[in-house]
Design a protein around this motif. Structure first.
Motif, PDB file in Angstrom:
ATOM      1  N   ALA A  78       0.825  -1.207   0.000  1.00 11.73           N
ATOM      2  CA  ALA A  78       0.000   0.000   0.000  1.00 11.73           C
ATOM      3  C   ALA A  78       0.859   1.257   0.000  1.00 11.73           C
ATOM      4  O   ALA A  78       0.524   2.262  -0.644  1.00 11.73           O
ATOM      5  CB  ALA A  78      -0.940  -0.004   1.201  1.00 11.73           C
ATOM      6  N   GLN A  81       2.135   1.589  -3.550  1.00 12.07           N
ATOM      7  CA  GLN A  81       1.040   1.977  -4.440  1.00 12.07           C
ATOM      8  C   GLN A  81       0.678   3.447  -4.274  1.00 12.07           C
ATOM      9  O   GLN A  81       0.370   4.138  -5.259  1.00 12.07           O
ATOM     10  CB  GLN A  81      -0.196   1.105  -4.188  1.00 12.07           C
ATOM     11  CG  GLN A  81      -0.087  -0.304  -4.745  1.00 12.07           C
ATOM     12  CD  GLN A  81      -1.300  -1.145  -4.391  1.00 12.07           C
ATOM     13  OE1 GLN A  81      -1.713  -1.189  -3.243  1.00 12.07           O
ATOM     14  NE2 GLN A  81      -1.869  -1.814  -5.374  1.00 12.07           N
ATOM     15  N   TYR A  82       0.716   3.930  -3.057  1.00 10.46           N
ATOM     16  CA  TYR A  82       0.386   5.335  -2.817  1.00 10.46           C
ATOM     17  C   TYR A  82       1.345   6.235  -3.583  1.00 10.46           C
ATOM     18  O   TYR A  82       0.926   7.197  -4.232  1.00 10.46           O
ATOM     19  CB  TYR A  82       0.445   5.646  -1.326  1.00 10.46           C
ATOM     20  CG  TYR A  82       0.066   7.084  -1.008  1.00 10.46           C
ATOM     21  CD1 TYR A  82      -1.267   7.437  -0.866  1.00 10.46           C
ATOM     22  CD2 TYR A  82       1.040   8.064  -0.890  1.00 10.46           C
ATOM     23  CE1 TYR A  82      -1.630   8.756  -0.601  1.00 10.46           C
ATOM     24  CE2 TYR A  82       0.695   9.389  -0.634  1.00 10.46           C
ATOM     25  CZ  TYR A  82      -0.641   9.727  -0.491  1.00 10.46           C
ATOM     26  OH  TYR A  82      -0.989  11.035  -0.252  1.00 10.46           O
ATOM     27  N   ASN A  85       0.621   6.078  -7.291  1.00 10.05           N
ATOM     28  CA  ASN A  85      -0.627   6.737  -7.657  1.00 10.05           C
ATOM     29  C   ASN A  85      -0.502   8.257  -7.631  1.00 10.05           C
ATOM     30  O   ASN A  85      -1.248   8.963  -8.323  1.00 10.05           O
ATOM     31  CB  ASN A  85      -1.747   6.292  -6.713  1.00 10.05           C
ATOM     32  CG  ASN A  85      -3.123   6.486  -7.311  1.00 10.05           C
ATOM     33  OD1 ASN A  85      -3.404   6.021  -8.418  1.00 10.05           O
ATOM     34  ND2 ASN A  85      -3.982   7.182  -6.601  1.00 10.05           N
ATOM     35  N   ASP A 184      -2.427   0.518 -14.172  1.00  6.18           N
ATOM     36  CA  ASP A 184      -3.362   0.840 -13.105  1.00  6.18           C
ATOM     37  C   ASP A 184      -2.723   0.338 -11.811  1.00  6.18           C
ATOM     38  O   ASP A 184      -2.738  -0.864 -11.507  1.00  6.18           O
ATOM     39  CB  ASP A 184      -4.710   0.146 -13.349  1.00  6.18           C
ATOM     40  CG  ASP A 184      -5.697   0.373 -12.203  1.00  6.18           C
ATOM     41  OD1 ASP A 184      -5.348   1.083 -11.243  1.00  6.18           O
ATOM     42  OD2 ASP A 184      -6.804  -0.196 -12.264  1.00  6.18           O
ATOM     43  N   TRP A 185      -2.131   1.261 -11.065  1.00  6.71           N
ATOM     44  CA  TRP A 185      -1.319   0.860  -9.914  1.00  6.71           C
ATOM     45  C   TRP A 185      -2.138   0.156  -8.841  1.00  6.71           C
ATOM     46  O   TRP A 185      -1.610  -0.657  -8.081  1.00  6.71           O
ATOM     47  CB  TRP A 185      -0.608   2.084  -9.341  1.00  6.71           C
ATOM     48  CG  TRP A 185       0.285   2.732 -10.352  1.00  6.71           C
ATOM     49  CD1 TRP A 185       0.090   3.919 -10.982  1.00  6.71           C
ATOM     50  CD2 TRP A 185       1.494   2.184 -10.892  1.00  6.71           C
ATOM     51  NE1 TRP A 185       1.105   4.161 -11.878  1.00  6.71           N
ATOM     52  CE2 TRP A 185       1.985   3.108 -11.846  1.00  6.71           C
ATOM     53  CE3 TRP A 185       2.217   1.016 -10.667  1.00  6.71           C
ATOM     54  CZ2 TRP A 185       3.150   2.908 -12.566  1.00  6.71           C
ATOM     55  CZ3 TRP A 185       3.382   0.800 -11.379  1.00  6.71           C
ATOM     56  CH2 TRP A 185       3.838   1.735 -12.318  1.00  6.71           C
ATOM     57  N   TYR A 186      -3.426   0.455  -8.780  1.00  3.43           N
ATOM     58  CA  TYR A 186      -4.259  -0.180  -7.763  1.00  3.43           C
ATOM     59  C   TYR A 186      -4.869  -1.493  -8.242  1.00  3.43           C
ATOM     60  O   TYR A 186      -5.695  -2.086  -7.553  1.00  3.43           O
ATOM     61  CB  TYR A 186      -5.351   0.778  -7.287  1.00  3.43           C
ATOM     62  CG  TYR A 186      -4.814   1.818  -6.321  1.00  3.43           C
ATOM     63  CD1 TYR A 186      -4.318   1.434  -5.081  1.00  3.43           C
ATOM     64  CD2 TYR A 186      -4.783   3.165  -6.656  1.00  3.43           C
ATOM     65  CE1 TYR A 186      -3.808   2.366  -4.185  1.00  3.43           C
ATOM     66  CE2 TYR A 186      -4.274   4.110  -5.768  1.00  3.43           C
ATOM     67  CZ  TYR A 186      -3.790   3.704  -4.541  1.00  3.43           C
ATOM     68  OH  TYR A 186      -3.281   4.636  -3.652  1.00  3.43           O
ATOM     69  N   SER A 187      -4.453  -1.947  -9.425  1.00  2.00           N
ATOM     70  CA  SER A 187      -4.933  -3.246  -9.910  1.00  2.00           C
ATOM     71  C   SER A 187      -4.103  -4.391  -9.334  1.00  2.00           C
ATOM     72  O   SER A 187      -4.404  -5.561  -9.565  1.00  2.00           O
ATOM     73  CB  SER A 187      -4.880  -3.290 -11.438  1.00  2.00           C
ATOM     74  OG  SER A 187      -3.532  -3.278 -11.906  1.00  2.00           O
ATOM     75  N   SER A 190      -3.958  -7.174  -3.082  1.00  2.00           N
ATOM     76  CA  SER A 190      -3.239  -7.138  -1.802  1.00  2.00           C
ATOM     77  C   SER A 190      -2.546  -8.458  -1.492  1.00  2.00           C
ATOM     78  O   SER A 190      -1.548  -8.487  -0.755  1.00  2.00           O
ATOM     79  CB  SER A 190      -4.218  -6.786  -0.674  1.00  2.00           C
ATOM     80  OG  SER A 190      -5.256  -7.749  -0.580  1.00  2.00           O
ATOM     81  N   TRP A 196       5.008  -7.793  -4.972  1.00  2.00           N
ATOM     82  CA  TRP A 196       4.327  -6.858  -5.878  1.00  2.00           C
ATOM     83  C   TRP A 196       5.114  -6.624  -7.158  1.00  2.00           C
ATOM     84  O   TRP A 196       4.531  -6.431  -8.224  1.00  2.00           O
ATOM     85  CB  TRP A 196       4.069  -5.522  -5.172  1.00  2.00           C
ATOM     86  CG  TRP A 196       5.317  -4.748  -4.833  1.00  2.00           C
ATOM     87  CD1 TRP A 196       6.008  -4.786  -3.663  1.00  2.00           C
ATOM     88  CD2 TRP A 196       6.009  -3.828  -5.683  1.00  2.00           C
ATOM     89  NE1 TRP A 196       7.100  -3.951  -3.712  1.00  2.00           N
ATOM     90  CE2 TRP A 196       7.114  -3.349  -4.950  1.00  2.00           C
ATOM     91  CE3 TRP A 196       5.807  -3.359  -6.981  1.00  2.00           C
ATOM     92  CZ2 TRP A 196       8.022  -2.419  -5.469  1.00  2.00           C
ATOM     93  CZ3 TRP A 196       6.710  -2.439  -7.512  1.00  2.00           C
ATOM     94  CH2 TRP A 196       7.793  -1.977  -6.761  1.00  2.00           C
TER      95      TRP A 196
END
Length: 330
Positions: A78, A81-82, A85, A184-187, A190, A196
């Protein structure tokens, strides 16, 4: 480089996720600022470090740096990803807070991407350094050979699933520049957690775009006591359990993807190895009942495997004796 030339360059976002490594972080930031390619933004995402690194960030006095600290620990994925994004650049690159870039890292990898819009990424080779920043030359050569970059020719690879997912030649998390608008970084689910970068490589491989390889060593990857693979004791056990679970998830996805069927046997083997590794981790943490199903699953889907059989046998051994023998199954 003149201001006019800088303005002609596309913006590159450098994402530095960090957590409790103030001394290393300072070196990482310095290597980003010293890039010969100067049209950059530097995004530092702190995962609620016990010692706030804001003073270190402010000491550089560089308006291109953007700093964010999470109010609580959100986990490695996370936090990464932040940062991704937040990136505004045409290109984005991840710089670990304990790694260092050569000053020409971006200068060598951005131009191939600019010259060919069919490329999703450009990557390079890397040096291995120790905790003090000293190059481990033997380790560097071993690393290059292990990931088969010594056999990889400079240039464009239109199809790179084998390079990325089998040979793992692409150091996505440390030595790679990525075309930002294609991801799409949030694809990233988790479940991949610390793996990752492997899952992100998978997304690159199935994108239909190509990759560019520069054989120069333009980054310095730090191997030290805080690296997950070098932890000891109970922390080592938990790190192995986390990694094994993440690998199982990733290889399950790869196995089921019809676009990657030519490598299915390889992915299945890696998935089975991860089952055994997870079982061993649970065994070492004295979760014997939870460990056995992973050994049985691995044995049911592959031929006789010494490592799996030894670990399964240990699960039926009295605990005081198993604890002395478990080292053979690590």
């Amino acid at each position: 480089m003149s201001l006019h030339q800088e303005c002609q360059q596309p913006l590159v976002s450098i994402v530095i996720p960090t957590y409790n490594r103030p001394d290393y972080l300072k070196q990482a930031i310095a290597s980003a600022i010293k890039q010969t390619y100067q049209n950059i933004e530097i995004i530092i995402s702190d995962n609620c470090s016990s010692e706030n690194p804001q003073a270190i960030v402010a000491s550089f006095g560089d308006p291109r740096i953007k700093f964010w600290q999470h109010p609580q620990n959100v986990g490695m994925l996370a936090n990464q990803q932040y940062g991704f994004n937040m990136a505004q650049g045409k290109y984005v690159a991840s710089l670990h807070d304990d790694d260092i870039w050569h000053e020409d890292f971006l200068g060598k990898l951005v131009p191939p991407l600019e010259a060919n819009s069919d490329l999703i990424l450009a990557f390079c080779d890397q040096y291995i350094i120790d905790a003090n920043g000293i190059i481990n030359h033997a380790g560097t050569e071993e690393n290059t050979r292990a990931y088969k970059r010594d056999k990889l020719a400079k240039g464009i690879y239109k199809s790179f699933s084998k390079i990325g997912l089998v040979d793992k030649s692409i150091p996505t998390a440390a030595s790679c520049v990525i075309r930002n608008n294609l991801v799409d970084w949030y694809s990233i689910p988790s479940e991949v957690a610390g793996m990752w970068d492997l899952y992100l490589t998978y997304l690159f491989c199935i994108s239909g775009y190509g990759a560019y390889y520069c054989p120069e060593r333009l980054t310095r990857y730090r191997a030290h006591e805080q690296t997950d693979t070098m932890l000891s004791g109970s922390r080592d056990v938990q790190a192995k359990i986390r990694k094994a679970k993440s690998e199982m998830f990733c290889y399950q996805v790869f196995m089921e993807d019809p676009r990657l069927q030519e490598f299915r046997t390889h992915f299945q083997q890696k998935w089975l190895e991860a089952n055994t590794t997870l079982g061993i981790g649970l065994l070492r943490s004295e979760q014997i009942a939870a460990a056995r199903p992973y050994f049985w699953q691995a044995l049911n889907q592959q031929k006789f495997n010494v490592r799996t059989m030894a670990a399964l046998s240990l699960s039926f051994t009295p605990q005081f004796l198993a604890s002395k023998l478990i080292g053979i199954s690590k």
